[in-house]
Design a protein around this motif. Structure first.
Motif, PDB file in Angstrom:
ATOM      1  N   CYS A 174     -22.145 -14.121  23.499  1.00  0.00           N
ATOM      2  CA  CYS A 174     -21.657 -12.761  23.740  1.00  0.00           C
ATOM      3  C   CYS A 174     -22.839 -11.874  24.133  1.00  0.00           C
ATOM      4  O   CYS A 174     -23.865 -11.852  23.460  1.00  0.00           O
ATOM      5  CB  CYS A 174     -20.975 -12.208  22.494  1.00  0.00           C
TER       6      CYS A 174
ATOM      7  N   CYS B 228     -22.879  -7.422  19.125  1.00  0.00           N
ATOM      8  CA  CYS B 228     -22.146  -8.612  18.654  1.00  0.00           C
ATOM      9  C   CYS B 228     -23.039  -9.849  18.722  1.00  0.00           C
ATOM     10  O   CYS B 228     -23.436 -10.387  17.705  1.00  0.00           O
ATOM     11  CB  CYS B 228     -20.878  -8.785  19.503  1.00  0.00           C
TER      12      CYS B 228
ATOM     13  N   CYS C  49     -15.480 -12.467  24.945  1.00  0.00           N
ATOM     14  CA  CYS C  49     -15.744 -12.702  23.523  1.00  0.00           C
ATOM     15  C   CYS C  49     -14.461 -12.462  22.717  1.00  0.00           C
ATOM     16  O   CYS C  49     -13.883 -11.379  22.795  1.00  0.00           O
ATOM     17  CB  CYS C  49     -16.861 -11.770  23.056  1.00  0.00           C
TER      18      CYS C  49
ATOM     19  N   CYS D 284     -15.281  -9.331  20.022  1.00  0.00           N
ATOM     20  CA  CYS D 284     -15.493  -7.920  20.418  1.00  0.00           C
ATOM     21  C   CYS D 284     -14.952  -7.603  21.799  1.00  0.00           C
ATOM     22  O   CYS D 284     -14.952  -6.442  22.212  1.00  0.00           O
ATOM     23  CB  CYS D 284     -16.973  -7.573  20.337  1.00  0.00           C
TER      24      CYS D 284
END
Ligand SMILES: [Zn+2]
Length: 253
Positions: A56, A61, A76, A79
């Motif tokens: 990510c 994150c 991702c 997130c």
């Protein structure tokens, strides 16, 4: 022996002379696309099964995923950020024409080894001393040494082994130290060394005497180690013994 006292200086002076000459000859040096290693990692290494990784790129994150567990390789699942094949840190540091291949290998006992091949691009600046990148993010190098990996039909391969401790903070148990290792070696066309200074020497040498700047690669393995056994060294040797012929260009069988 007194002469040994000066030996390190001879090495440094020799390196400085070669580097100066290399700079002087840079104009005529031909960049070569030739690499000394394949840039594909096998799906299977002995009983270790490899998977591609996704990272990510959202700096808040930065989670890692095994590609086969994702429904969408580009987003991702935590997130909603963009996923890439390099971590955010690598993407920021490495020139965009650097080739990076990575896999996570797991064996039937559930042990994990992360393997990567980083091949420098035109700028030749993608590769530097891995110690710089390995330190930080809660990781400390506690020991560095070179080990030999016996290979079939040739001399053993020397690799650099960094023994690390990584500090994690978990909600339940507070701070936890996990012993890890990071092992690597460099590969240029017809060249192999575990030592970054030696790699710089060969780069300079090849610029002067072969008039060429090849693309160097570095190959790394990362995993966890036992504090009171050398089991991880056995594991590294056994793994590289199987991996080496798969990524070697010399393998014509
Ligand atoms: Zn994310």
């Amino acid at each position: 022996m007194e002469t040994n006292v000066y030996k390190p200086y001879f090495n440094i002076i020799a390196l400085m002379i070669f580097t100066s000459l290399a700079l002087a000859f840079t104009v005529d040096v031909r960049n070569s696309d030739e690499a000394g290693v394949k840039t594909v990692l096998p799906a299977q290494v002995d009983d270790w099964t490899g998977s591609d990784m996704r990272f990510c790129l959202n700096d808040q994150c930065q989670r890692e995923f095994v590609a086969s567990q994702l429904q969408n390789l580009d987003v991702c699942p935590v997130c909603g950020g963009v996923l890439g094949s390099l971590s955010l840190q690598e993407k920021q540091i490495l020139p965009s024409d650097t080739v990076v291949v990575k896999k996570r290998y797991v064996n039937p006992a559930g042990k994990t080894i992360f393997v990567s091949i980083v091949l420098s691009g035109v700028e030749r600046s993608s590769i530097h001393r891995p110690e710089g990148c390995v330190q930080g993010q809660g990781r400390t190098i506690v020991k560095t040494h070179t080990i030999k990996v016996p290979l079939l039909n040739r001399a053993p391969l020397d690799i650099k082994l960094l023994e690390l401790v990584r500090e994690y903070t978990s909600a339940n148990s507070g701070k936890v130290d996990v012993p890890q290792y990071y092992a690597y070696w460099f590969v240029g066309k017809d060249r192999e060394t575990p030592d970054n200074l030696a790699r710089m020497f060969w780069m300079a040498y090849d610029r002067i005497f072969r008039n060429v700047a090849h693309r160097w690669a570095y190959i790394s393995l990362a995993g966890t180690r036992d504090l009171d056994s050398l089991e991880h060294e056995k594991e590294i040797r056994a793994f590289i013994r199987e991996l080496y012929p798969e990524i070697s260009l010399e393998n014509r069988s």
